[in-house]
Design a protein around this motif. Structure first.
Motif, PDB file in Angstrom:
ATOM      1  N   ALA A 182      -5.967  -5.793   6.839  1.00 19.68           N
ATOM      2  CA  ALA A 182      -7.587  -5.198   6.088  1.00 19.68           C
ATOM      3  C   ALA A 182      -8.070  -6.243   5.520  1.00 19.68           C
ATOM      4  CB  ALA A 182      -6.653  -4.395   5.533  1.00 19.68           C
ATOM      5  N   GLN A 183      -7.149  -7.555   4.734  1.00 22.41           N
ATOM      6  CA  GLN A 183      -8.307  -8.082   4.132  1.00 22.41           C
ATOM      7  C   GLN A 183      -9.020  -9.458   4.434  1.00 22.41           C
ATOM      8  OE1 GLN A 183      -5.089  -9.914   2.095  1.00 22.41           O
ATOM      9  NE2 GLN A 183      -5.740  -9.758  -0.515  1.00 22.41           N
TER      10      GLN A 183
ATOM     11  N   LEU B  48      -9.206   4.614  10.599  1.00 18.39           N
ATOM     12  CA  LEU B  48     -10.299   3.274   9.964  1.00 18.39           C
ATOM     13  C   LEU B  48     -11.519   3.750   9.983  1.00 18.39           C
ATOM     14  CD1 LEU B  48      -9.847   0.623   8.248  1.00 18.39           C
ATOM     15  CD2 LEU B  48     -10.064  -0.178  10.820  1.00 18.39           C
TER      16      LEU B  48
ATOM     17  N   TYR C  33       0.904  -1.103   0.229  1.00 20.64           N
ATOM     18  CA  TYR C  33      -0.076   0.595  -0.114  1.00 20.64           C
ATOM     19  C   TYR C  33       0.853   1.323   0.125  1.00 20.64           C
ATOM     20  CZ  TYR C  33       0.547  -0.679   5.047  1.00 20.64           C
ATOM     21  OH  TYR C  33       1.526  -1.103   6.480  1.00 20.64           O
TER      22      TYR C  33
ATOM     23  N   ALA D  89     -12.111  -6.848   5.784  1.00 17.68           N
ATOM     24  CA  ALA D  89     -13.103  -5.913   4.467  1.00 17.68           C
ATOM     25  C   ALA D  89     -13.758  -7.968   4.481  1.00 17.68           C
ATOM     26  CB  ALA D  89     -11.723  -6.249   2.736  1.00 17.68           C
TER      27      ALA D  89
ATOM     28  N   PHE E 227      -6.459  -1.002   3.917  1.00 19.60           N
ATOM     29  CA  PHE E 227      -7.903  -0.400   3.685  1.00 19.60           C
ATOM     30  C   PHE E 227      -8.236  -0.014   1.995  1.00 19.60           C
ATOM     31  CE2 PHE E 227     -10.435  -3.457   6.584  1.00 19.60           C
ATOM     32  CZ  PHE E 227     -11.718  -3.042   5.185  1.00 19.60           C
ATOM     33  N   ARG E 228      -7.488   1.294   2.650  1.00 23.61           N
ATOM     34  CA  ARG E 228      -7.583   1.918   0.875  1.00 23.61           C
ATOM     35  C   ARG E 228      -7.557   1.661  -0.150  1.00 23.61           C
ATOM     36  NH1 ARG E 228      -5.524   7.981   1.160  1.00 23.61           N
ATOM     37  NH2 ARG E 228      -3.770   7.205   0.999  1.00 23.61           N
TER      38      ARG E 228
ATOM     39  N   TYR F 199      -1.479  -5.364   5.973  1.00 26.82           N
ATOM     40  CA  TYR F 199      -2.314  -5.646   4.469  1.00 26.82           C
ATOM     41  C   TYR F 199      -3.387  -7.231   5.026  1.00 26.82           C
ATOM     42  CZ  TYR F 199      -3.573  -5.696  -0.335  1.00 26.82           C
ATOM     43  OH  TYR F 199      -4.079  -5.371  -1.380  1.00 26.82           O
TER      44      TYR F 199
ATOM     45  N   VAL G 206      -3.161  -0.129   8.846  1.00 26.37           N
ATOM     46  CA  VAL G 206      -4.342  -1.046   7.881  1.00 26.37           C
ATOM     47  C   VAL G 206      -5.415  -0.044   7.307  1.00 26.37           C
ATOM     48  CG1 VAL G 206      -6.411  -2.085   9.189  1.00 26.37           C
ATOM     49  CG2 VAL G 206      -4.401  -2.782  10.428  1.00 26.37           C
ATOM     50  N   ALA G 207      -5.729   1.278   7.962  1.00 26.45           N
ATOM     51  CA  ALA G 207      -6.927   1.976   7.074  1.00 26.45           C
ATOM     52  C   ALA G 207      -5.658   2.288   5.592  1.00 26.45           C
ATOM     53  CB  ALA G 207      -6.679   3.768   7.689  1.00 26.45           C
TER      54      ALA G 207
END
Length: 260
Positions: free
Chosen positions: A101-102, A180, A12, A105, A141-142, A98, A137-138
């Motif tokens: 976040a995955q 987040l 990211y 999601a 996510f983005r 990552y 994490v944000a």
């Protein structure tokens, strides 16, 4: 030869890279340096900032896959052709943020998984780590390519507001993850999640209040709440066709990404 430090970055991006120049590359002030990262399907070009005569600083771009890419250090000077001064390799990796976040999601509507995240709360990381976790994490996510139908409340929208359940928003607020929470608020279902009660009757808003997270509570309740300060130092992206341009306000570095 130039030295990149570190020689890898998370997918990211948005982390600082220092470039050490060799003696012969230390040049006059009118030379502009930039880095070109060449991956298998995309190419990035980043501007740099001089720290001192022997070193530059830039921000790692976000990449589309885990791989080792070629990096070229280019120098440009008015009236002269652009020169490739040095080359090196650089690695893009999938890190824990990552993965997290995955995982989050995918488990947006999954009660078992969301209840598992409550277990994390009992072994809560110290404040400094929360901040680090929040930012990473944000950012991750983005960077995820979320499907068009993705929703903070999960895929099953037929659930009425009245069914008590855990949501991703409860998770973000419970841990005090300001960035987040801000990110989730902008997504479909983000606002809707604010009024959902969990099995103890807590909404994300009441959780923020109960835990004394003032900034977070403000973010959730003010009509015109602006993005958190801490978020504004990170990169902002503008898309145009196959290109995207990111500006990192903190270092004032620009990144251009193009399909190779």
């Amino acid at each position: 030869v130039m030295k990149l430090n570190p020689q890898q970055a998370p997918l990211y991006g948005d982390s600082v890279i220092t470039v050490q120049l060799t003696e012969e590359d230390k040049v006059e002030d009118d030379v502009v340096f930039y880095l070109v990262f060449t991956g298998s399907t995309v190419q990035h070009c980043t501007s740099t900032r001089k720290i001192n005569p022997g070193s530059l600083e830039t921000i790692s771009p976000g990449h589309d896959c885990c791989e080792t890419v070629k990096v070229a250090l280019c120098a440009s000077r008015e009236g002269h052709p652009v020169l490739v001064v040095a080359e090196d390799s650089f690695q893009f990796v999938q890190d824990e943020a990552y993965d997290a976040a995955q995982f989050l999601a995918t488990c947006a509507g999954n009660q078992q998984a969301l209840n598992f995240t409550r277990f994390l709360d009992r072994s809560r990381p110290p404040a400094a780590n929360v901040d680090f976790l929040d930012e990473k994490v944000a950012l991750a996510f983005r960077h995820l390519k979320l499907p068009a139908e993705w929703n903070v409340l999960g895929a099953d929208q037929s659930l009425t507001e009245n069914i008590p359940r855990e949501t991703l928003m409860h998770f973000a607020v419970r841990l005090g993850l300001l960035r987040l929470t801000w990110f989730l608020l902008q997504q479909p279902g983000g606002r809707g999640a604010l009024s959902i009660h969990n099995n103890e009757g807590a909404t994300p808003v009441s959780l923020a209040l109960e835990r004394g997270y003032q900034k977070l509570h403000q973010l959730l309740t003010e009509e015109e709440a602006r993005e958190p300060e801490s978020w504004s130092t990170l990169s902002h992206t503008v898309h145009s066709g196959d290109y995207s341009i990111k500006h990192h306000r903190g270092l004032d570095v620009y990144m251009l990404t193009a399909e190779a």
